[in-house]
Scaffold this active site. Structure first.
Site, PDB file in Angstrom:
ATOM      1  N   ARG A   1      -9.259  -0.877  11.488  1.00 51.73           N
ATOM      2  CA  ARG A   1      -7.935  -1.340  11.902  1.00 51.73           C
ATOM      3  C   ARG A   1      -8.030  -2.846  12.143  1.00 51.73           C
ATOM      4  O   ARG A   1      -9.001  -3.340  12.718  1.00 51.73           O
ATOM      5  CB  ARG A   1      -7.489  -0.639  13.184  1.00 51.73           C
TER       6      ARG A   1
ATOM      7  N   GLU B   1      -0.203  -6.281  10.384  1.00 55.47           N
ATOM      8  CA  GLU B   1       0.258  -5.841   9.062  1.00 55.47           C
ATOM      9  C   GLU B   1       1.774  -5.669   9.042  1.00 55.47           C
ATOM     10  O   GLU B   1       2.331  -5.167  10.021  1.00 55.47           O
ATOM     11  CB  GLU B   1      -0.393  -4.491   8.709  1.00 55.47           C
TER      12      GLU B   1
ATOM     13  N   HIS C   1      -4.484  -2.656   2.656  1.00 54.34           N
ATOM     14  CA  HIS C   1      -4.692  -1.379   3.358  1.00 54.34           C
ATOM     15  C   HIS C   1      -4.691  -0.202   2.362  1.00 54.34           C
ATOM     16  O   HIS C   1      -3.853   0.706   2.465  1.00 54.34           O
ATOM     17  CB  HIS C   1      -3.628  -1.181   4.452  1.00 54.34           C
TER      18      HIS C   1
HETATM   19  C1  DGY Z   1      -6.038   6.165   8.028  1.00 57.23           C
HETATM   20  O1  DGY Z   1      -5.881   7.316   7.600  1.00 57.23           O
HETATM   21  O2  DGY Z   1      -6.190   5.955   9.229  1.00 57.23           O
HETATM   22  C2  DGY Z   1      -6.057   5.057   7.041  1.00 57.23           C
HETATM   23  O3  DGY Z   1      -6.035   3.810   7.619  1.00 57.23           O
HETATM   24  C3  DGY Z   1      -4.953   5.171   6.017  1.00 57.23           C
HETATM   25  O4  DGY Z   1      -5.277   6.184   5.184  1.00 57.23           O
END
Ligand code: DGY
Length: 379
Positions: free
Chosen positions: A271, A300, A318
């Site tokens: 993240r 984002e 992402h």
């Molecule tokens: C998640 O699943 O947490 C990813 O960041 C997106 O698939």
């Protein structure tokens, strides 16, 4: 409030479910139809606001599948509860967009989709590592601009990974899968930072070492760091795989970046807010040998000022989990979370999820984060 279109699948279903984005594949729809759901899917690509989702929940809604870009907190869980909602599933493994305590307070189980993203995300972390190490973005831009005039000894000289040290921050499922690829593929030593020792990863490397030694090659080492600082100082390349919470927000800040080796590579597929992005921009600007590969960003879809102009940073929007198999699998798991709870099935919460991905799924719920807090039956 924008007027988004919603399409309806199985209109005669007796359980109304809302899904805030179109999802890949068709298995997930079969699962929900099999549970007698009327499925209302928002066809817009815009990120829905809390107000828009609340209005879509309306007065009768038994469950919802939402996105990591949405804010699922007190407002939505109380609206869902009032509408007769019994379950929410995030279409993601990460759930920093969900206030699980607020859902628990309303008695609403919260599902997520672990197990189906592991290898896909690890492969993307490897992709970013290699792209950063070998300056692929920069080299491709140079070529496309017509600047390539022939082979040169010093053209886009990058970093060799083989037999160097890789640092893993967060050695859970995805971090361990990445570590194994880097160990087997590039014979990299491993240093990891995690709250818990990872004996599985350590014994995997120990057995790989038996193979290396039997081939006359020197073994690798794999150790747990006592602190992020120790890892950042020792590793040639660092990949972040931790969850985002208060303890990991800005875990990588300017003083920690300063500990990294001059030619270090930093990769993030977890993240964005785990890295202080402005600090990263400054560090990358002042240290041209430093490289980064980022799939996630602090705010984002916005990037920190100056980030996109840095040649030593490779960026992707992402997409770490974006393979057909994984994205369809995430949809199946989210649907099984919702359908399973609505049908009163027990919760499995086990790493092996493959039997939920096609055909008639087992009579179980794949993964509910607050199952214990809600005293849900478990198998
Ligand atoms: C998640 O699943 O947490 C990813 O960041 C997106 O698939």
């Amino acid at each position: 409030m924008a007027n988004h279109k919603w399409r309806i699948v199985n209109p005669s279903g007796s359980r109304r479910i809302i899904v805030t984005k179109e999802l890949p594949g068709s298995h997930w729809l079969e699962v929900l139809e099999g549970a007698n759901c009327r499925i209302e899917i928002c066809t817009s690509k815009d990120v829905l606001t809390v107000r828009e989702i609340k209005s879509a929940i309306d007065s009768a809604c038994q469950g919802a599948i939402g996105q990591l870009t949405e804010d699922w907190g007190t407002t939505l869980f109380s609206a869902l509860k009032t509408a007769g909602g019994k379950v929410y599933s995030n279409y993601a493994v990460g759930y920093n967009n969900v206030d699980v305590a607020a859902a628990t307070k309303e008695g609403i189980p919260v599902g997520n989709t672990p197990g189906v993203l592991t290898e896909t995300t690890a492969e993307m972390a490897v992709t970013l590592t290699l792209a950063a190490a070998r300056r692929l973005g920069e080299a491709e831009r140079y070529l496309r601009k017509g600047n390539f005039k022939g082979w040169l000894p010093n053209l886009f000289v990058g970093e060799l990974l083989n037999r160097k040290t890789v640092g893993i921050i967060g050695a859970g499922r995805i971090g361990s899968a990445y570590a194994r690829i880097m160990a087997e593929g590039f014979k990299m030593n491993i240093i990891y930072f995690d709250l818990y020792p990872n004996s599985k990863l350590e014994s995997y490397i120990a057995s790989y070492n038996e193979f290396l030694v039997s081939n006359g090659e020197s073994p690798l080492w794999c150790k747990r760091a006592d602190s992020p600082e120790e890892l950042l100082k020792e590793a040639d390349c660092v990949s972040i795989h931790t969850v985002l919470d208060d303890s990991t927000h800005h875990l990588i800040n300017s003083s920690r970046l300063a500990l990294m080796k001059e030619n270090a590579i930093l990769v993030n597929t977890s993240r964005g807010p785990v890295i202080d992005e402005n600090a990263l921009v400054n560090h990358a600007r002042n240290n041209p040998g430093f490289k980064a590969g980022l799939d996630v960003f602090e705010n984002e879809p916005k990037l920190a000022r100056g980030l996109s102009g840095l040649e030593n940073v490779v960026i992707a929007p992402h997409i770490a989990s974006a393979t057909q198999w994984t994205r369809a699998g995430m949809a199946s798991l989210a649907a099984c979370n919702v359908a399973g709870i609505l049908q009163g099935y027990p919760v499995r919460n086990q790493p092996d999820i493959r039997d939920f991905l096609k055909g008639t799924p087992p009579q179980a719920v794949p993964n509910i984060i607050n199952a214990k807090e809600l005293n849900l039956p478990m198998i």
